[in-house]
Scaffold this motif. Structure first.
Motif, short mmCIF file in Angstrom:
data_model
loop_
_atom_site.label_atom_id
_atom_site.label_comp_id
_atom_site.label_asym_id
_atom_site.label_seq_id
_atom_site.Cartn_x
_atom_site.Cartn_y
_atom_site.Cartn_z
N MET A 67 0.97 -1.16 0.02
CA MET A 67 0.09 0.04 0.05
C MET A 67 0.96 1.25 0.24
O MET A 67 0.68 2.37 -0.87
CB MET A 67 -1.05 -0.02 1.16
CG MET A 67 -1.60 1.27 1.39
SD MET A 67 -3.06 1.02 0.37
CE MET A 67 -4.49 0.24 1.49
N ALA A 68 1.94 1.10 0.84
CA ALA A 68 2.82 2.41 0.92
C ALA A 68 3.68 2.53 -0.52
O ALA A 68 3.56 3.84 -0.94
CB ALA A 68 4.06 2.20 2.05
N ILE A 69 4.03 1.51 -1.05
CA ILE A 69 4.75 1.70 -2.38
C ILE A 69 3.49 2.30 -3.39
O ILE A 69 3.80 3.08 -4.38
CB ILE A 69 5.20 0.19 -2.84
CG1 ILE A 69 6.31 -0.17 -1.92
CG2 ILE A 69 5.49 0.15 -4.45
CD1 ILE A 69 6.77 -1.44 -2.28
N ASN A 100 4.85 15.14 -3.87
CA ASN A 100 5.55 14.25 -3.02
C ASN A 100 4.81 13.90 -1.75
O ASN A 100 4.03 14.89 -1.24
CB ASN A 100 6.85 15.10 -2.57
CG ASN A 100 7.58 14.55 -1.43
OD1 ASN A 100 7.51 13.26 -1.49
ND2 ASN A 100 8.26 15.02 -0.82
N MET A 101 4.45 12.85 -1.31
CA MET A 101 3.63 12.43 -0.36
C MET A 101 4.25 12.54 0.82
O MET A 101 5.44 12.04 1.20
CB MET A 101 3.17 10.99 -0.47
CG MET A 101 2.23 10.81 0.67
SD MET A 101 1.46 9.02 0.55
CE MET A 101 0.10 9.82 -0.50
N ALA A 102 3.86 13.35 1.94
CA ALA A 102 4.40 13.40 3.31
C ALA A 102 4.29 12.29 3.93
O ALA A 102 3.22 11.56 3.73
CB ALA A 102 3.86 14.66 4.05
N ALA A 103 5.11 12.10 5.19
CA ALA A 103 4.98 11.07 5.88
C ALA A 103 3.93 11.24 6.67
O ALA A 103 3.39 9.98 6.97
CB ALA A 103 6.39 10.85 6.57
N LEU A 104 3.67 12.14 7.08
CA LEU A 104 2.23 12.45 8.04
C LEU A 104 1.10 11.92 7.02
O LEU A 104 0.03 11.23 7.80
CB LEU A 104 2.13 13.87 8.30
CG LEU A 104 0.86 14.23 9.46
CD1 LEU A 104 1.64 13.62 10.71
CD2 LEU A 104 1.02 15.66 9.72
N ARG A 138 1.21 7.99 7.01
CA ARG A 138 0.74 7.73 8.43
C ARG A 138 -0.72 7.46 8.46
O ARG A 138 -1.58 6.34 8.93
CB ARG A 138 1.22 8.56 9.33
CG ARG A 138 0.80 8.21 10.76
CD ARG A 138 1.25 9.18 11.77
NE ARG A 138 0.49 10.25 11.76
CZ ARG A 138 -0.71 10.21 12.32
NH1 ARG A 138 -1.39 9.28 13.04
NH2 ARG A 138 -1.61 11.37 12.17
N ARG A 139 -1.47 8.36 8.08
CA ARG A 139 -2.68 8.49 7.93
C ARG A 139 -3.36 7.55 7.11
O ARG A 139 -4.62 6.84 7.58
CB ARG A 139 -3.58 9.96 7.73
CG ARG A 139 -3.27 11.09 8.59
CD ARG A 139 -4.13 12.17 8.54
NE ARG A 139 -3.67 13.06 7.15
CZ ARG A 139 -2.93 13.84 7.09
NH1 ARG A 139 -2.41 14.36 8.33
NH2 ARG A 139 -2.51 14.50 6.01
N HIS A 140 -3.06 7.19 5.86
CA HIS A 140 -3.28 6.42 5.01
C HIS A 140 -3.22 4.86 5.40
O HIS A 140 -3.96 3.86 5.31
CB HIS A 140 -2.82 6.63 3.76
CG HIS A 140 -3.42 7.56 2.81
ND1 HIS A 140 -4.53 7.55 2.35
CD2 HIS A 140 -2.64 8.80 2.52
CE1 HIS A 140 -4.58 8.72 1.59
NE2 HIS A 140 -3.56 9.28 1.70
N LEU A 141 -1.92 4.62 5.97
CA LEU A 141 -1.72 3.35 6.50
C LEU A 141 -2.06 2.92 7.92
O LEU A 141 -1.89 1.98 8.32
CB LEU A 141 -0.19 3.19 6.26
CG LEU A 141 0.53 3.41 4.96
CD1 LEU A 141 1.86 3.17 5.02
CD2 LEU A 141 -0.13 2.46 3.95
N GLY A 142 -2.31 3.83 8.89
CA GLY A 142 -2.60 3.58 10.24
C GLY A 142 -1.39 2.96 11.01
O GLY A 142 -1.43 2.31 12.02
N VAL A 143 -0.31 3.58 10.67
CA VAL A 143 0.98 3.21 11.48
C VAL A 143 1.34 4.60 11.95
O VAL A 143 1.07 5.67 12.06
CB VAL A 143 2.19 2.68 10.49
CG1 VAL A 143 1.53 1.43 9.91
CG2 VAL A 143 2.48 3.68 9.52
N SER A 144 2.57 4.57 12.94
CA SER A 144 3.13 5.75 13.68
C SER A 144 3.81 6.37 12.49
O SER A 144 4.11 6.12 11.54
CB SER A 144 4.16 5.25 14.55
OG SER A 144 5.46 4.56 14.14
#
Length: 111
Positions: free
Chosen positions: A25-27, A36-40, A43-49
């Motif tokens: 999913m991240a890929i 450019n997708m921000a890490a924040l 995080r919201r899309h993947l439900g991870v820290s």
């Protein structure tokens, strides 16, 4: 002391128990994003820290960079949707590459 050098692995610094579906999913999210997708946001899309999202993003981007480093662009490179620059002061549209729909590569026949 060991005679071999230490190499970082793809999962180093990221939980080894992270499901494959999360990696995929991240890929997908990173490669399909036009900006450019921000890490924040990741995080919201993947439900991870945030830390996990940041590490995932940087591991994926580094793998993409290493893969593409061996194949530099050359000749005419055509784009479908490109944002190059913006408006100049005075409200005039920026002319040049964006209107032509092509960029010059760093090699090839020099056209």
């Amino acid at each position: 002391m060991s005679s071999f050098s230490r190499h970082a692995t793809t999962t180093e610094g990221v939980s080894r128990h992270l499901p494959l579906a999360t990696w995929l999913m991240a890929i997908d999210l990173i490669t399909q994003s036009k900006t450019n997708m921000a890490a924040l946001e990741l995080r919201r899309h993947l439900g991870v820290s945030y830390r996990t999202a940041w590490l995932l993003k940087h591991k994926i981007m580094e793998a993409m960079r290493q893969r593409e480093n061996t194949r530099p662009l050359s000749g005419d490179v055509r784009t479908e949707d490109a944002y190059l620059g913006g408006e100049r002061s005075g409200g005039h549209r920026r002319s040049g590459l964006a209107e032509q729909g092509r960029l010059r590569g760093g090699g090839g026949d020099g056209r």
